[in-house]
Write a protein that holds these residues in place. Structure first.
Motif, short mmCIF file in Angstrom:
data_model
loop_
_atom_site.label_atom_id
_atom_site.label_comp_id
_atom_site.label_asym_id
_atom_site.label_seq_id
_atom_site.Cartn_x
_atom_site.Cartn_y
_atom_site.Cartn_z
N LYS A 115 -2.94 -3.49 2.67
CA LYS A 115 -3.33 -4.98 2.11
C LYS A 115 -2.41 -5.73 2.93
O LYS A 115 -1.02 -5.58 2.62
N GLY A 150 0.85 -1.16 0.06
CA GLY A 150 -0.10 0.09 0.03
C GLY A 150 0.67 1.06 0.14
O GLY A 150 1.84 1.13 0.04
N GLU A 178 -5.65 3.08 2.70
CA GLU A 178 -5.79 1.54 3.17
C GLU A 178 -4.46 0.69 2.91
O GLU A 178 -3.74 1.14 2.24
N VAL A 200 -6.11 -11.82 0.75
CA VAL A 200 -5.68 -10.57 1.05
C VAL A 200 -6.83 -9.84 1.84
O VAL A 200 -7.90 -9.65 1.42
N LYS A 201 -6.26 -9.16 2.73
CA LYS A 201 -7.41 -8.29 3.86
C LYS A 201 -7.16 -6.69 3.55
O LYS A 201 -6.05 -6.49 4.02
N ARG A 202 -7.93 -6.10 3.39
CA ARG A 202 -7.81 -4.58 3.43
C ARG A 202 -8.17 -3.94 4.68
O ARG A 202 -9.24 -4.16 5.42
#
Length: 265
Positions: free
Chosen positions: A209, A148, A207, A253-255
């Motif tokens: 990631k 990010g 954000e 993948v988590k934001r």
């Protein structure tokens, strides 16, 4: 006689992203080309990294020097071992009228880098380029990654192999003790711009990631844990993070949202 135009349809248009893979492992993906014309098409697959003019093309000023945020190089990081990081099968053949052909792309990086890339061309009859698209992928030494913000590096890397460094507590009393490898800490730059208007202004947001790579080395692990440190200091400065700790399933993948409202001072 009757003149006929060769026509094909490709399942990939602009980019075939192989995603993240552990360094020294490999992953495969497929794409399909369908012959929509009435004649048999003779094809070949070409990669820019294997072009005979590649060395000549590299003798120019890199685009990141001319314009720091533009990344226009199609041929990115290459393997230290000299083998192509992307390989295609089959590389040539014929597609009968009305039929289709499946192609397998193998991504096999031998070291960590975010900038593996190449450009693939489908050439008909040795002269007509029917399709062009980019291949890209990233490799990590560890199964978890964070990305990010604004890039702090350049998309062209040296092929010199850098040696690992010793951790601080391994050199004592003039002798080197058994040590663990310690890689450089990677920095990420997040830029948040807060617009102060009349009334209640919205917080600035961006954000991160957080992802976990599906890998054969840790096949038994279903997810990976993460957490953020120094939260009180961040909060004093007006920053807030959506998830201060959590888990990410392998292959996902988590934001995570980051917001900022400047404190009164």
């Amino acid at each position: 006689g009757r003149g006929v135009m060769p026509s094909t349809v490709c399942s990939v248009e602009d980019v075939l992203d192989m995603g993240y893979v552990m360094a020294r492992e490999k992953v495969t993906s497929t794409f399909k080309i369908q012959n929509t014309s009435t004649l048999t098409l003779r094809y070949s697959i070409q990669l820019d990294s294997l072009s005979p003019t590649r060395d000549k093309d590299q003798q120019r000023i890199p685009s990141f020097i001319m314009s720091s945020l533009q990344r226009t190089e199609f041929v990115g990081t290459q393997n230290y071992n000299g083998l192509s990081v992307f390989s295609i099968f089959p590389t040539e053949g014929e597609i009968v009228a009305g039929k289709s052909q499946d192609f397998t792309v193998t991504f096999s990086p031998d070291h960590e880098s975010l900038y593996y890339s190449d450009r693939l061309r489908v050439v008909l009859f040795g002269k007509q380029t029917a399709h062009v698209f980019r291949l890209k992928g990233a490799a990590r030494d560890r199964p978890m990654f964070v990305e990010g913000g604004i890039p702090l590096d350049v998309p062209v890397e040296s092929l010199a192999v850098t040696l690992p460094v010793l951790s601080q507590d391994t050199i004592k009393e003039g002798k080197v003790l058994p040590f663990t490898l310690q890689g450089p800490v990677k920095s990420i730059l997040l830029v948040l711009e807060y617009l102060d208007g009349e009334g209640s202004a919205e917080p600035a947001t961006t954000e991160l990631k957080v992802g976990a790579i599906q890998t054969a080395q840790f096949a038994s692990k279903k997810n990976v844990e993460f957490s953020f440190d120094n939260l009180p200091l961040l909060q004093q400065k007006g920053f807030a993070i959506d998830s201060v700790k959590g888990t990410v399933e392998c292959g996902q993948v988590k934001r995570i949202g980051v917001s900022w409202v400047p404190p009164a001072d």
